[in-house]
Design a protein around this motif. Structure first.
Motif, short mmCIF file in Angstrom:
data_model
loop_
_atom_site.label_atom_id
_atom_site.label_comp_id
_atom_site.label_asym_id
_atom_site.label_seq_id
_atom_site.Cartn_x
_atom_site.Cartn_y
_atom_site.Cartn_z
N UNK A 80 0.83 -1.21 0.00
CA UNK A 80 0.00 0.00 0.00
C UNK A 80 0.86 1.25 0.00
N UNK A 81 1.98 1.22 0.72
CA UNK A 81 2.89 2.37 0.72
C UNK A 81 3.44 2.63 -0.69
N UNK A 82 3.77 1.54 -1.41
CA UNK A 82 4.28 1.70 -2.77
C UNK A 82 3.21 2.25 -3.70
N UNK A 83 1.99 1.73 -3.59
CA UNK A 83 0.90 2.23 -4.42
C UNK A 83 0.66 3.71 -4.17
N UNK A 84 0.73 4.08 -2.90
CA UNK A 84 0.53 5.49 -2.54
C UNK A 84 1.63 6.36 -3.16
N UNK A 85 2.85 5.86 -3.15
CA UNK A 85 3.97 6.61 -3.73
C UNK A 85 3.80 6.81 -5.24
N UNK A 86 3.15 5.85 -5.89
CA UNK A 86 2.90 5.96 -7.33
C UNK A 86 1.61 6.74 -7.63
N UNK A 87 0.86 7.11 -6.58
CA UNK A 87 -0.39 7.83 -6.80
C UNK A 87 -1.48 6.94 -7.34
N UNK A 88 -1.47 5.68 -6.98
CA UNK A 88 -2.45 4.71 -7.46
C UNK A 88 -3.41 4.33 -6.34
#
Length: 322
Positions: A80-88
């Motif tokens: 979820x942290x990675x998705x948030x970083x990608x704006x997804x």
């Protein structure tokens, strides 16, 4: 004995776990079938999320996060942290990594052509749940909320209204998209028709139980079943202990009151759904009026503090109509 339960998420999961505990500690020979709400379901970051069904699954499997009330115990949130970083996706809607694994498995099975009911059966087979878990429908029926934000009329997915705004935006209406085309999932109508008793868990009457009842055929099955239908109030002393039932009831013009919720469901004797209704001891003054209106009622402790307390609630519901 066959017990069919209509349930929402966290509160419904706690109740069903207590009912299962009752069966385990007594000589009650009972089969439990749970019909879970699918109105909170959503597509998030390309995966199908079913919050209420997962809350039921995890709680009955003993792997849920008791502190948060949702998700998997001991989960991490790196994906979820990675998705948030990608704006997804929804930055305010966090799925744990193990939770996301369940969602990915569900999505893969749905993409392979399995209906949701078959997917739920497949996922549930991983753990000895002690109940049969059914989605209310195989079709996508999502709850959307009409609100006014910054002076504009908007429509938000229920999860956004609940998680992001914490129901701070007053709702003007709840809409279950696609409900008119939905049909009960395989086994749902039979579970109601063949039950010895049907229980309405202390879940949100509007967006949990209400969504289940809105699926064509389910309300009719409840009206026709020979089994008594007993509900447990989700409201204690004018307050909903879980979720946003207060705001939901206010939106549809129902008082935030245990007896008022029973009247919202209605007495079967007068074309409604209920034969019996449990209220908390704090709301005992509402019992006589319900009895006069054709609903057998009783005041008992309704706080689900642990499995033993919840089992006592379930016992009281079964004894009310014996």
């Amino acid at each position: 004995m066959r017990i069919t339960v209509l349930a929402g998420g966290v509160g419904g999961a706690r109740f069903v776990r207590g009912l299962r505990h009752l069966v385990a500690i007594t000589d009650l020979d009972a089969e439990i079938v749970v019909v879970g709400n699918t109105g909170d379901d959503a597509w998030v970051s390309g995966v199908r999320v079913t919050p209420d069904l997962d809350s039921l699954l995890y709680a009955l499997a003993g792997v849920n996060d008791e502190g948060r009330g949702w998700g998997r115990e001991g989960d991490s949130e790196r994906v979820s942290d990675e998705l948030r970083a990608y704006g997804v996706g929804w930055p305010w809607f966090t799925l744990g990594d193990l939770d996301l694994g369940t969602c990915l498995a569900r999505t893969a099975l749905l993409r392979d052509g399995l209906p949701l009911s078959a997917v739920v059966e497949r996922l549930a087979a991983r753990w000895p749940l002690g109940v049969t878990l059914l989605p209310a429908t195989d079709q996508e029926v999502e709850t959307w909320v009409h609100v006014v934000e910054d002076g504009r009329d908007r429509e938000l997915h229920f999860e956004e209204w609940w998680v992001r705004t914490r129901a701070a935006l007053p709702a003007t209406a709840f809409v279950q998209r696609g409900v008119e085309r939905a049909v009960p999932a395989p086994g749902v109508v039979e579970a109601i028709a063949e039950a010895d008793v049907v229980l309405l868990a202390p879940s949100n009457p509007v967006v949990s139980i209400g969504t289940i009842l809105g699926i064509p055929g389910i309300r009719q099955a409840l009206a026709a079943t020979a089994a008594p239908v007993v509900g447990l109030s989700p409201i204690i002393r004018g307050t909903a202990l879980r979720g946003m039932a207060n705001a939901c009831l206010t939106t549809i013009g129902v008082a935030v009151d245990a007896a008022a919720v029973a009247r919202h469901y209605g007495a079967r004797a007068h074309g409604g759904l209920l034969d019996g209704w449990l209220v908390d001891e704090a709301d005992a003054d509402g019992v006589p009026g319900l009895e006069t209106g054709g609903i057998r009622a009783r005041a008992v402790p309704l706080r689900m503090t642990d499995d033993a307390a919840t089992a006592a609630m379930a016992r009281a519901a079964l004894e009310l109509v014996r």
